[in-house]
Design an enzyme around this catalytic site. Structure first.
Site, short mmCIF file in Angstrom:
data_model
loop_
_atom_site.label_atom_id
_atom_site.label_comp_id
_atom_site.label_asym_id
_atom_site.label_seq_id
_atom_site.Cartn_x
_atom_site.Cartn_y
_atom_site.Cartn_z
N TYR A 46 0.85 -1.20 0.00
CA TYR A 46 0.00 0.00 0.00
C TYR A 46 0.88 1.24 0.00
CZ TYR A 46 -4.98 -0.93 0.31
OH TYR A 46 -6.27 -1.22 0.01
N GLU A 48 -0.48 4.89 -0.49
CA GLU A 48 -1.26 6.12 -0.72
C GLU A 48 -0.37 7.35 -0.58
OE1 GLU A 48 -2.39 3.67 1.24
OE2 GLU A 48 -4.58 3.58 1.23
N ASP A 193 -6.96 13.44 -25.06
CA ASP A 193 -7.01 12.04 -24.63
C ASP A 193 -6.38 11.24 -25.76
OD1 ASP A 193 -7.59 9.42 -24.20
OD2 ASP A 193 -9.69 9.72 -23.66
N THR A 220 -4.16 5.89 -21.75
CA THR A 220 -3.93 4.56 -21.18
C THR A 220 -2.49 4.20 -21.53
OG1 THR A 220 -4.82 3.60 -23.20
CG2 THR A 220 -6.30 3.69 -21.31
N LYS A 223 -2.07 0.42 -24.94
CA LYS A 223 -2.45 0.27 -26.35
C LYS A 223 -1.18 0.35 -27.21
CE LYS A 223 -7.17 1.90 -25.66
NZ LYS A 223 -7.41 2.76 -24.49
N ARG A 229 -1.85 -2.69 -18.56
CA ARG A 229 -3.18 -2.07 -18.51
C ARG A 229 -3.17 -0.98 -17.44
NH1 ARG A 229 -7.53 -3.35 -21.05
NH2 ARG A 229 -6.25 -4.73 -22.29
N1 DSN Z 1 -12.03 0.20 -24.99
C1 DSN Z 1 -11.04 1.06 -25.59
C2 DSN Z 1 -10.95 0.85 -27.08
O1 DSN Z 1 -11.02 -0.29 -27.49
O2 DSN Z 1 -10.80 1.81 -27.81
C3 DSN Z 1 -11.24 2.50 -25.29
O3 DSN Z 1 -11.37 2.68 -23.94
#
Ligand code: DSN
Length: 414
Positions: A46, A48, A193, A220, A223, A229
């Site tokens: 933990y 925080e 974003d 994120t 990707k 993730r």
């Molecule tokens: N679920 C993601 C995507 O496939 O684009 C976006 O959050």
């Protein structure tokens, strides 16, 4: 593993990923080192707070890990501040909204049906009950051009506090300078974003919104960036905004950060800083362009008319009379995974829309070049045109499996 049921499922998933081709544009394969960090003992801790300012003891290693992740993220995206604690992209966006606005304030984002994301103001989200979302759209669906004139008109009237660039199903590059110009006219903060294209920006294959002066980037990390993730918020240079974001993530929205995940982010950022990663991201674009070329030659309509990034959104219903769901299912049968997707002004419903969305990040990680991507696109179209022909499907499946075997998922990238 002692839990044989879970072990069996992990093995089955490994096999599925190895034997099929992953074309979902938001998915990728991480390195063994990223997996190792993600599965490390940091999961027990933990922590925080932030490095040097934690609530619990025993933080000498977590502090060092988080500092490294921040330092690498800032280097990668050319900015001064980073918060690497967001659990994923949605909390990164929500925390940013709460950091900079009061309930009832307005955000301008891309319409979901034109490529935006749920967290950019879809009425099904809780945040849409708290903030007022206004939208911009494409002016021309066939070229993907955004209607910047209308954006300005609406922004002047509604005075949004945040103007949000970014998408999850849009294949063209945005004109960040135009976003900034509009934002300056109405006194809005600019937020990008870039979840889908973070890796492409890190590899300098596409433009970095910070170069044009954007204030904030959310993303994120799993990707095109090829990390675990998770999520992240980057701030170009404004310390006051950075402080507000930190407070908003913790204690505003989240509790203890997932330190194992932050360690894995740090590893992925380190990998993304290498020349090999730059080369990878350029290949993603070349591969997507080749696939778009095959679709164009076969007269299959693409929203935006093609692609400048890693993804393609094709109107398979309008062009071939095959619905998005039928296309997803039949391609699944032959070992190609992608997703059905609404297209702009879609006459169909979300669970069985007109489009499919696919992209090249994962197959490029496998080592696919233009030749293999052309072949995959041709096989996709052959199967879509012959969705009830068992023989054609079986033969396509064999070819897909052979391609997957020839290009195993690598364990190391640098
Ligand atoms: N679920 C993601 C995507 O496939 O684009 C976006 O959050």
């Amino acid at each position: 593993m002692k839990d044989k049921l879970i072990e069996k499922l992990i093995k089955a998933e490994e096999k599925r990923q190895a034997e099929g081709l992953e074309l979902i544009p938001s998915e990728n394969y991480v390195s063994e080192d990223v997996l190792k960090a993600n599965g490390s003992v940091f999961t027990n801790k933990y922590s925080e707070g932030y490095p040097g300012k934690r609530y619990y003891g025993g933080q000498e290693n977590t502090d060092a890990v988080e500092r490294l992740a921040i330092e690498r993220a800032c280097k990668l995206f050319n900015c001064k501040f980073a918060n690497v604690q967001p659990l994923s992209g949605a909390p990164a966006n929500v925390a940013t909204y709460f950091a900079l606005m009061e309930p009832g304030d307005t955000i301008m984002g891309m319409d979901l049906s034109h490529g935006g994301h749920l967290t950019h103001g879809s009425p099904v989200t809780y945040i849409s009950k708290i903030f007022k979302f206004i939208r911009y759209k494409m002016k021309n669906i066939e070229t993907g051009e955004i209607d910047y004139d209308d954006m300005l008109k609406v922004a002047m009237k509604e005075k949004p506090k945040i103007i949000l660039a970014g998408f999850s199903a849009y294949s063209r590059e945005l004109d960040y300078k135009k976003f900034i110009k509009i934002a300056h006219k109405v006194g809005a903060i600019t937020m990008a974003d870039m979840a889908h294209i973070a890796g492409l920006i890190a590899g300098k294959a596409v433009r970095n919104p910070f170069t044009d002066g954007f204030d904030i980037i959310t993303t994120t990390t799993h990707k095109t960036l090829r990390g675990p993730r998770g999520g992240m918020i980057l701030i170009r240079d404004n310390e006051e905004i950075a402080k507000k974001i930190d407070k908003s993530i913790f204690p505003g929205l989240q509790g203890g950060p997932h330190m194992n995940n932050i360690a894995a982010k740090a590893v992925a950022f380190g990998e993304a800083l290498t020349p090999a990663f730059k080369k990878y991201t350029k290949q993603i674009l070349k591969n997507a362009k080749v696939m778009a070329e095959v679709f164009r030659k076969n007269k299959i309509r693409m929203i935006g008319g093609g692609t400048d990034n890693h993804l393609i959104l094709a109107d398979v219903y309008g062009s071939l009379g095959v619905t998005g769901k039928e296309a997803q299912d039949v391609l699944d049968e032959v070992g190609i995974t992608l997703n059905k997707n609404m297209i702009a002004e879609d006459p169909r419903k979300p669970m069985d829309p007109s489009g499919i969305r696919f992209g090249t990040p994962a197959i490029t990680t496998r080592g696919f070049k233009e030749k293999e991507c052309r072949r995959v696109a041709e096989l996709m179209i052959l199967v879509l045109k012959n969705k009830n022909n068992k023989k054609i499907k079986e033969s396509a499946h064999k070819k897909i499996k052979a391609l997957a075997k020839k290009f195993p998922i690598p364990k190391k990238f640098v």
